[in-house]
Design an enzyme around this catalytic site. Structure first.
Site, PDB file in Angstrom:
ATOM      1  N   ASP A 274     -39.473  12.680  12.475  1.00  0.00           N
ATOM      2  CA  ASP A 274     -39.350  12.122  11.133  1.00  0.00           C
ATOM      3  C   ASP A 274     -39.766  13.218  10.141  1.00  0.00           C
ATOM      4  O   ASP A 274     -40.253  14.290  10.520  1.00  0.00           O
ATOM      5  CB  ASP A 274     -40.153  10.829  10.968  1.00  0.00           C
TER       6      ASP A 274
HETATM    7  C1  BGC Z   1     -37.995   8.141   6.908  1.00  0.00           C
HETATM    8  C2  BGC Z   1     -36.788   8.099   7.828  1.00  0.00           C
HETATM    9  C3  BGC Z   1     -35.631   8.804   7.162  1.00  0.00           C
HETATM   10  C4  BGC Z   1     -36.050  10.210   6.823  1.00  0.00           C
HETATM   11  C5  BGC Z   1     -34.947  11.023   6.172  1.00  0.00           C
HETATM   12  C6  BGC Z   1     -38.289   9.533   6.388  1.00  0.00           C
HETATM   13  O1  BGC Z   1     -39.278   9.541   5.423  1.00  0.00           O
HETATM   14  O2  BGC Z   1     -39.104   7.624   7.596  1.00  0.00           O
HETATM   15  O3  BGC Z   1     -36.456   6.787   8.146  1.00  0.00           O
HETATM   16  O4  BGC Z   1     -34.519   8.775   8.008  1.00  0.00           O
HETATM   17  O5  BGC Z   1     -37.142  10.176   5.910  1.00  0.00           O
HETATM   18  O6  BGC Z   1     -34.706  10.621   4.888  1.00  0.00           O
END
Ligand code: BGC
Length: 720
Positions: A274
């Site tokens: 993440d």
């Molecule tokens: C979120 C994810 C997301 C990623 C990209 C993160 O902060 O937890 O779900 O896909 O950002 O935007």
């Protein structure tokens, strides 16, 4: 000998690996976000040097609640051209975006889609979503989000399928199939990403990014089923979660990322971290330096590093110093390159943008919205209402557009979304009036209420109340909305509450004053049309709750598949003794699986193909057939979701009082009946022990079939 696609990809992957420099190798593991104009040249140089394996097509950590701008296809094609034509090995980049529940056409938030209990429709919706996004350079979407959640304070509850592992598994399968199709290399398909692996939905206190405690028993039985199902459906990528479980951050956990994900669940694609989660390991207190973070994540089995460049900045030296084995790096690259081949990126690296006809997509968004909305209360058949009456529509969501789309809507356009008022205006044949909401409108509100035959209240929460980093300590509506309900109720007229929400709202003190309650969620582009058509009876509601609606926020966590404590603490199933709380009854206001229709259904007793079966026969694939006759005894043709639960009353481990094991949504015309048949077998009748072993045990199983989890329509069945 026949060369399969798989062999062909393997050979190509190995050929490429043999040619790549260490820098390019690490580059494949590196995902950066869309460059800003002031660092564009620097970014292009990184692409030229083979240092960018993937682009996250967004700006900022919480893409779901910041303005991202529209996609410039030429811009991405040009960046891709640099990767393909100017980088040493010419490896195309993979472009990922959070296309969570729609692209230009916005479908209901995933929690609402789960309420449709219609996996075929969900699959169809996601095939259209993939078509629209792939037409704008996207190769890869970070969906399905399949975090089981027992805490509606958590803002991200909107993104997932709710509280039940079985619904989660069905949702995961439908989304993966819709997004990836049978052949992910097709231009109108995307790679899916099952996230957030694993346990993120258990964030303590519903506070985003918080710690979790999850036993392996619960992990295998509650949190893994949706991931198991996504993997079985062929999901190509998985995103590791921000959180820790029992003190182990997932990002650095070999146990979760390799032992369970790859070895136990059999995942073969690649794992992306993440956002900034690799560097975060230092802040989580398990690594001293960035280099440590990098080493720990890679060795745990994390292939691609999202955004923080931790791999890019540290891995080269770690490999050169012999601290990280190049074999581990090569394995991560293999995982990524295989998927790039499977997506067809080497053959078709560029996006050929065309104009897409969206009318079918919008039609499906409307159907999906209609099937997702849940009728929670309808005293004295308040609904549907006559179009010819004098209708007052009041409240903060009368003229709202953006909130109807829901959180995590990056590409949908509020200005293309009809308001509730607009839809009602074009439907009524009588008269429709509204008044400004709140402090400045109370005087005219009083006269509008006075004038009306029936009062519709457009209530709820704003989209920005939900999503990433948008948790709340109370799940309620504003004081002004509550005041509006009281004022409307005092008129003695029929009052209907339409709730445009992203999460369950605690209903005590709210629903009592309403004659009818329609939970309309944030249902995307067609929210208003669907809510309006349900109110007037053009559509018969058929959604069911994928998550419990509690009376009070203080009853959280409250979910249906609890075990029996042996002492009377369980208000969910009617044990209203003081042992639970002495100051309130923690029965759900509306239980899991619940949802009314304009008609009524009568269920026969379920009948079983046999009253007993041996474990050996079950293992050999024999199934138990269960059938039930459902009669539509009301005046509307309608759909009903017939739900099958089991309860294993005596087992080695305590089992939930109810577990959903199957459902079927069927259309039954008024006055007619339908025999609904289910089959359950080995994989439905057992459970996982803490060591990950699946067992089916001898003894009685209660099989319950009905219209929500509180059903007592039961037959007993014996496993020998
Ligand atoms: C979120 C994810 C997301 C990623 C990209 C993160 O902060 O937890 O779900 O896909 O950002 O935007």
């Amino acid at each position: 000998m026949k060369i399969t696609n798989k062999d062909y990809y393997e050979q190509n992957v190995e050929k490429l690996l043999a040619k790549m420099s260490l820098t390019e190798k690490i580059g494949q593991l590196n995902q950066l976000e869309t460059p800003k104009l002031d660092n564009l040249e620097e970014f292009k140089n990184k692409v030229r040097e083979g240092k960018v394996g993937s682009i996250l097509m967004s700006v900022g950590a919480t893409a779901g609640n910041t303005e991202q701008g529209t996609i410039d296809v030429d811009f991405y094609n040009e960046l891709q051209r640099i990767a393909v034509e100017e980088s040493p090995c010419g490896i195309p980049m993979i472009f990922g975006r959070d296309v969570i529940h729609g692209h230009r056409t916005v479908f209901p938030i995933p929690l609402a889609m789960a309420a449709s209990f219609n996996p075929e429709l969900i699959e169809k919706a996601y095939s259209f979503i993939a078509k629209e996004a792939s037409n704008e350079s996207v190769h890869w979407t970070f969906t399905p989000m399949i975090d089981l959640c027992h805490d509606p304070r958590w803002g991200r509850i909107i993104e997932g399928p709710g509280e039940d592992p079985y619904v989660g598994a069905k949702f995961a399968e439908a989304v993966v199939k819709g997004v990836q199709g049978d052949d992910v290399s097709r231009k109108d398909k995307l790679l899916a990403c099952a996230k957030h692996y694993v346990g993120y939905g258990a964030s303590e206190g519903g506070r985003d990014y918080h710690r979790t405690e999850i036993s392996d028993y619960s992990l295998f039985n509650n949190y893994l089923p949706a991931f198991r199902s996504a993997i079985k459906a062929g999901v190509k990528t998985v995103m590791s979660a921000f959180n820790d479980i029992n003190g182990q951050p997932i990002t650095s956990s070999k146990y979760y990322l390799t032992d369970i994900l790859r070895n136990h669940l059999g995942f073969e694609g690649f794992v992306v971290s993440d956002y900034d989660a690799v560097c975060q390991l230092a802040r989580q207190g398990v690594a001293e330096s960035e280099a440590d973070c990098c080493k720990m994540a890679l060795n745990a089995g994390l292939d691609m590093d999202m955004h923080d460049s931790c791999y890019m900045d540290n891995l080269i030296k770690l490999v050169e110093d012999g601290i990280v084995d190049i074999g581990a790096v090569d394995d991560a690259i293999r995982h990524i390159l295989r998927i790039k081949f499977q997506k067809g990126l080497f053959d078709n690296p560029y996006c050929q943008h065309t104009t897409i006809e969206r009318s079918e997509h919008l039609k499906t968004a409307y159907e999906m919205a209609c099937e997702s909305m849940v009728l929670l209360k309808n005293d004295n058949q308040t609904l549907p209402i006559e179009k010819s009456q004098k209708i007052a529509v009041l409240g903060p969501f009368v003229h709202e557009r953006r909130s109807l789309l829901g959180s995590w809507t990056i590409d949908g356009k509020a200005e293309e979304t009809q308001t509730f008022f607009e839809e009602l205006s074009s439907a009524v044949t009588g008269e429709l009036r509204t008044s400004p909401f709140g402090e400045f409108g109370w005087n005219t509100t009083a006269s509008t209420i006075e004038w009306a035959d029936v009062i519709v209240l457009a209530l709820g929460e704003e989209w920005s109340n939900t999503g990433e980093s948008r948790c709340v300590s109370d799940i309620t509506i504003s004081a002004a909305q509550k005041e509006l309900i009281k004022k409307a109720k005092a008129s003695g007229k029929k009052v209907i509450g339409v709730f445009f929400c992203g999460r369950p709202i605690a209903m005590q003190g709210i629903a009592e004053d309403l004659d009818a309650v329609l939970y309309a969620w944030h249902c995307g582009s067609k929210t208003a049309a669907a809510a309006c058509d349900i109110l007037f009876g053009d559509i018969v509601p058929s959604g069911k709750l994928p998550v419990t609606i509690p009376r009070l926020a203080t009853h959280i966590p409250l979910y249906y598949n609890v075990t029996s404590s042996g002492r009377p603490v369980n208000s969910y199933y009617g044990e209203h003794t003081g042992a639970c709380y002495i100051d309130s009854v923690a029965a759900p206001y509306y239980p899991f699986g619940y949802g009314l229709s304009y008609t009524e259904f009568e269920y026969s007793k379920p009948s079983l193909s046999s009253k007993q079966i041996s474990i050996t026969d079950l293992k050999n694939g024999q199934k138990v057939k269960i059938s039930v006759n459902v009669r539509n005894v009301g005046n509307y043709d309608a759909k009903e979701t017939v739900q099958l639960y089991i309860h294993d009353p005596v087992a080695t481990m305590m089992r939930p009082l109810r577990e959903l094991k199957a459902f079927k949504k069927v259309f039954i015309p008024s006055g007619q009946s339908k025999t609904v048949e289910f089959e359950i077998g080995f994989e439905d009748l057992g459970y996982y022990l803490s060591n990950g072993k699946y067992i089916v045990e001898k003894g009685v199983i209660e099989i319950l079939v009905g219209s929500d989890c509180l059903t007592n329509n039961e037959m007993l069945f014996n496993i020998l």
